[in-house]
Scaffold this motif. Structure first.
Motif, mmCIF file in Angstrom:
data_model
loop_
_atom_site.group_PDB
_atom_site.id
_atom_site.type_symbol
_atom_site.label_atom_id
_atom_site.label_comp_id
_atom_site.label_asym_id
_atom_site.label_seq_id
_atom_site.Cartn_x
_atom_site.Cartn_y
_atom_site.Cartn_z
ATOM 1 N N TYR A 64 0.826 -1.201 0.000
ATOM 2 C CA TYR A 64 0.000 0.000 0.000
ATOM 3 C C TYR A 64 0.867 1.260 0.000
ATOM 4 O O TYR A 64 0.814 2.069 0.930
ATOM 5 N N PRO A 65 1.690 1.442 -1.034
ATOM 6 C CA PRO A 65 2.563 2.621 -1.046
ATOM 7 C C PRO A 65 1.767 3.906 -1.279
ATOM 8 O O PRO A 65 0.721 3.903 -1.926
ATOM 9 N N ILE A 66 2.259 5.005 -0.702
ATOM 10 C CA ILE A 66 1.649 6.308 -0.952
ATOM 11 C C ILE A 66 2.755 7.304 -1.287
ATOM 12 O O ILE A 66 3.925 7.085 -0.983
ATOM 13 N N ASP A 67 2.361 8.375 -1.912
ATOM 14 C CA ASP A 67 3.324 9.409 -2.278
ATOM 15 C C ASP A 67 2.787 10.741 -1.767
ATOM 16 O O ASP A 67 1.843 11.304 -2.322
ATOM 17 N N VAL A 68 3.345 11.225 -0.683
ATOM 18 C CA VAL A 68 2.911 12.477 -0.077
ATOM 19 C C VAL A 68 3.993 13.524 -0.311
ATOM 20 O O VAL A 68 5.133 13.368 0.145
ATOM 21 N N THR A 69 3.649 14.580 -1.020
ATOM 22 C CA THR A 69 4.622 15.636 -1.287
ATOM 23 C C THR A 69 4.656 16.618 -0.115
ATOM 24 O O THR A 69 3.787 16.603 0.762
ATOM 25 N N ASP A 70 5.655 17.480 -0.110
ATOM 26 C CA ASP A 70 5.825 18.428 0.990
ATOM 27 C C ASP A 70 4.665 19.418 1.093
ATOM 28 O O ASP A 70 4.426 19.991 2.157
ATOM 29 N N ASP A 71 3.947 19.652 0.008
ATOM 30 C CA ASP A 71 2.855 20.623 0.057
ATOM 31 C C ASP A 71 1.472 19.964 0.188
ATOM 32 O O ASP A 71 0.452 20.613 0.027
ATOM 33 N N THR A 72 1.441 18.665 0.526
ATOM 34 C CA THR A 72 0.161 17.972 0.717
ATOM 35 C C THR A 72 -0.456 18.373 2.054
ATOM 36 O O THR A 72 0.199 18.257 3.097
ATOM 37 N N PRO A 73 -1.701 18.878 2.070
ATOM 38 C CA PRO A 73 -2.348 19.234 3.345
ATOM 39 C C PRO A 73 -2.577 17.978 4.196
ATOM 40 O O PRO A 73 -2.962 16.933 3.673
#
Length: 350
Positions: A264-273
């Motif tokens: 269950y990989p996710i990709d959260v960027t630095d600007d994700t609320p």
């Protein structure tokens, strides 16, 4: 002649009967032999013939069997001209255990033989079919060089053979779902993963019909998750795998999501609320009032206090102490699990 024989197999496989046959053969050839026939079940049955099983009693029985084996070797050492036969007829599901017995026999000058039984008779102690299948798979997966497979006189049925085949073909990335109980922890999953060191099932001392399922440390550190293991965070089921206590699923750390092996990989960027909440660092306490009708089960119409791993631990007792004042509320919502983050000054995790 000095011989150590292991007769192993699942419940109902015919271990005891075959062990007695081997004893008779040895006695016919060596009439004055000293015979030791050992089974865990011998120490789980009282003088009145009543059989009682629990994890604690089983461990006690194993220790007693080990002491008896030690005494048998001591007798052999003190009586060097005596023929001696030791027969151990147990499930003996671990290769490591078998190799230890083999090495021990060699050190004491005994010939070692290992037989695996494959019959499918009704279990003398009422072990259910799904548990028997799980035991069969576990024994079959733990092989030892030189083991002799005894052809069954009462082989498995076609339905059992199909269940074993289905278990072997289980795809952990596409698990079957039990819509009735809303769970991926199915009988097929339990049977197929019984010997994969993915989870443990701790039997309750307070309520022997119940087991608490918990994913293993190996799964945690290797990020070897699947949808069933995510539910095994203190999931409690009865002997028929009916869910009795359902805590919330595994909660990830961000690094676990990004693991190479994660399903269950996710990709959260630095600007994700994100929503940030205050984390109270205690331990999970589960409180469940069970009402399953007119059942005579020991846990029926009681509030079960549990944690991620047990109904009997000090932490489960702390959960009871903190939450028992809410029992009347729990009883208004039968078969619902109330979840608390419990902080206590005696908790070393805080």
């Amino acid at each position: 002649m000095r011989k150590f024989i292991v007769v192993r197999g699942h419940a109902g496989s015919g271990k005891t009967t075959f062990a007695k046959e081997k004893i008779k053969e040895f006695q016919n050839e060596y009439p004055q032999a000293q015979i030791y026939h050992l089974e865990n079940d011998m120490f789980l049955t009282d003088e009145a013939g009543v059989y009682t099983w629990s994890p604690k009693l089983l461990e006690d029985a194993k220790r007693k069997v080990a002491r008896e084996i030690k005494q048998a070797y001591k007798f052999a050492m003190e009586n060097k001209d005596k023929d001696v036969l030791i027969v151990l007829s147990n499930v003996s599901a671990r290769t490591k255990e078998l190799l230890s017995l083999k090495e021990q026999a060699a050190q004491n000058g005994f010939i070692f033989e290992c037989f695996r039984m494959q019959n499918f008779f009704a279990s003398e102690h009422g072990v259910d079919e799904d548990t028997v299948i799980a035991m069969f798979i576990k024994v079959a997966n733990n092989k030892i060089e030189g083991e002799i497979l005894i052809p069954p006189v009462n082989p498995m049925s076609q339905s059992v053979a199909q269940k074993i085949k289905d278990a072997a073909a289980l795809n952990r990335r596409d698990l079957p779902f039990d819509a009735t109980q809303n769970t991926y922890v199915t009988k097929k999953y339990i049977a197929a993963t019984q010997d994969k060191r993915l989870w443990s099932a701790r039997q309750s001392e307070l309520y022997p019909e119940l087991r608490t399922y918990k994913y293993s440390k190996r799964v945690f550190f290797k990020a070897d998750w699947d949808k069933a293991l995510l539910e095994m965070r203190g999931l409690i089921m009865d002997e028929n795998l009916n869910i009795i206590v359902r805590p919330f699923k595994k909660v990830y750390n961000y690094s676990e999501f990004t693991s190479r092996k994660s399903l269950y990989p996710i990709d959260v960027t630095d600007d994700t609320p994100v929503l940030a909440v205050r984390k109270v660092n205690g331990f999970l306490g589960c409180c469940t009032y069970v009402d399953i009708g007119e059942s005579g089960a020991s846990f029926n119409r009681r509030v079960i206090y549990s944690t991620t791993g047990s109904t009997d631990s000090r932490f489960a007792q702390m959960a009871r102490e903190h939450c028992c004042k809410f029992e009347e509320i729990f009883k208004l919502y039968p078969n619902k699990t109330f979840l608390f983050e419990i902080t206590d000054e005696s908790d070393p995790h805080i």
